[in-house]
Design a protein around this motif. Structure first.
Motif, PDB file in Angstrom:
ATOM      1  N   HIS A 171       7.371   3.918   1.332  1.00  0.00           N
ATOM      2  CA  HIS A 171       6.718   2.860   0.838  1.00  0.00           C
ATOM      3  C   HIS A 171       5.756   3.013  -0.099  1.00  0.00           C
ATOM      4  CE1 HIS A 171      10.489   1.531   2.819  1.00  0.00           C
ATOM      5  NE2 HIS A 171       9.889   2.742   4.007  1.00  0.00           N
ATOM      6  N   PRO A 173       5.048   3.449  -2.998  1.00  0.00           N
ATOM      7  CA  PRO A 173       5.603   3.540  -4.550  1.00  0.00           C
ATOM      8  C   PRO A 173       5.490   1.637  -4.652  1.00  0.00           C
ATOM      9  CG  PRO A 173       6.553   5.276  -3.792  1.00  0.00           C
ATOM     10  CD  PRO A 173       6.270   4.684  -2.934  1.00  0.00           C
ATOM     11  N   GLU A 174       5.620   1.535  -3.083  1.00  0.00           N
ATOM     12  CA  GLU A 174       5.770  -0.958  -3.411  1.00  0.00           C
ATOM     13  C   GLU A 174       3.942  -1.410  -3.260  1.00  0.00           C
ATOM     14  OE1 GLU A 174      10.310  -0.314  -1.915  1.00  0.00           O
ATOM     15  OE2 GLU A 174       8.755  -0.439   0.217  1.00  0.00           O
TER      16      GLU A 174
END
Length: 251
Positions: A171, A173-174
């Motif tokens: 997560h 990259p989010e």
């Protein structure tokens, strides 16, 4: 207090006592709006009196339906959470691992591991919808090394450590950071239960204290302060960490 979490929505499992309660009180003092989850209804009610505008939901963290119900209730009340702390946990059997009963082993992993996974499953989508945020899981120093006295607990907390690292990779990259706090012996009801389960509680207490070079047990607020650091902007470049808060035990 600085109000550093003012306007942020935080979801906390295991909030009614121990480390979860300490984290909830610290976040409330910093302005966060709280979704408090635990199986202890009376403990949640007492905590809510100290946390303005908190929503309490009684759940079993090992139940997917319960966790989804709590997540939906929080979303309806506050909008999406951007912070998650998974503090729900139990000690489980104190017998040698090969002598543990299957039902006790399963219940321990249901609460400590499955409960952490279900919280991530239900709340990380909310954190994504909020534009990013942070997750802090609670494992244990026993999840970073073997334990003669609590082998099943050690195994379950080791699983939480690895789950947390995997979530951090998935997560990042989010804009979602995931870190794990690994306390040593902290003065909480769970530590009291550890001593009570021993044949000689005084000897077990002395043994545990001797493991910590600082010469004392930790305080719940010391762990809460670490959790708040990892949730906050000061740890903005920190993810995938398994941080001991253990008085030097693992040094």
């Amino acid at each position: 207090m600085t109000g550093r979490f003012a306007g942020r929505v935080a979801a906390i499992t295991g909030a009614a006592s121990g480390l979860g309660r300490a984290v909830a009180e610290a976040l409330a003092a910093e302005g966060a709006r709280l979704l408090l989850m635990d199986r202890d209804a009376a403990g949640l009610e007492a905590l809510a009196a100290r946390c303005p505008d908190a929503l309490t939901v009684v759940i079993d963290v090992s139940s997917a339906a319960d966790m989804a119900r709590a997540a939906a209730a929080g979303l309806d009340r506050f909008g999406p959470a951007s912070l998650l702390v998974t503090a729900a946990g139990m000690l489980g059997p104190t017998a040698p691992a090969v002598e543990a009963e299957e039902a006790d082993w399963d219940r321990l992993f249901d609460v400590n591991v499955k409960g952490t996974w279900l919280a991530a499953k239900c709340f990380i989508p909310q954190i994504r919808a909020a534009g990013g945020g942070a997750v802090v899981t609670l494992a244990s120093a026993a999840g970073l090394t073997g334990s003669l006295s609590l082998p099943a607990y050690s195994a379950s907390k080791g699983a939480v450590v690895m789950l947390s690292r995997s979530l951090a990779l998935a997560h990042a990259p989010e804009g979602i950071r995931v870190n794990c706090v690994c306390p040593g012996s902290i003065e909480t009801p769970m530590l009291d239960a550890t001593f009570a389960a021993a044949a000689d509680p005084a000897a077990r207490m002395a043994e545990f204290r001797a493991r910590h070079p600082l010469g004392r047990f930790g305080q719940a607020r010391e762990v809460a302060d670490t959790v708040l650091f990892l949730l906050g902007e000061g740890a903005g470049f920190v993810t995938g960490v398994s941080l001991p808060v253990d008085g030097g035990r693992l040094a």
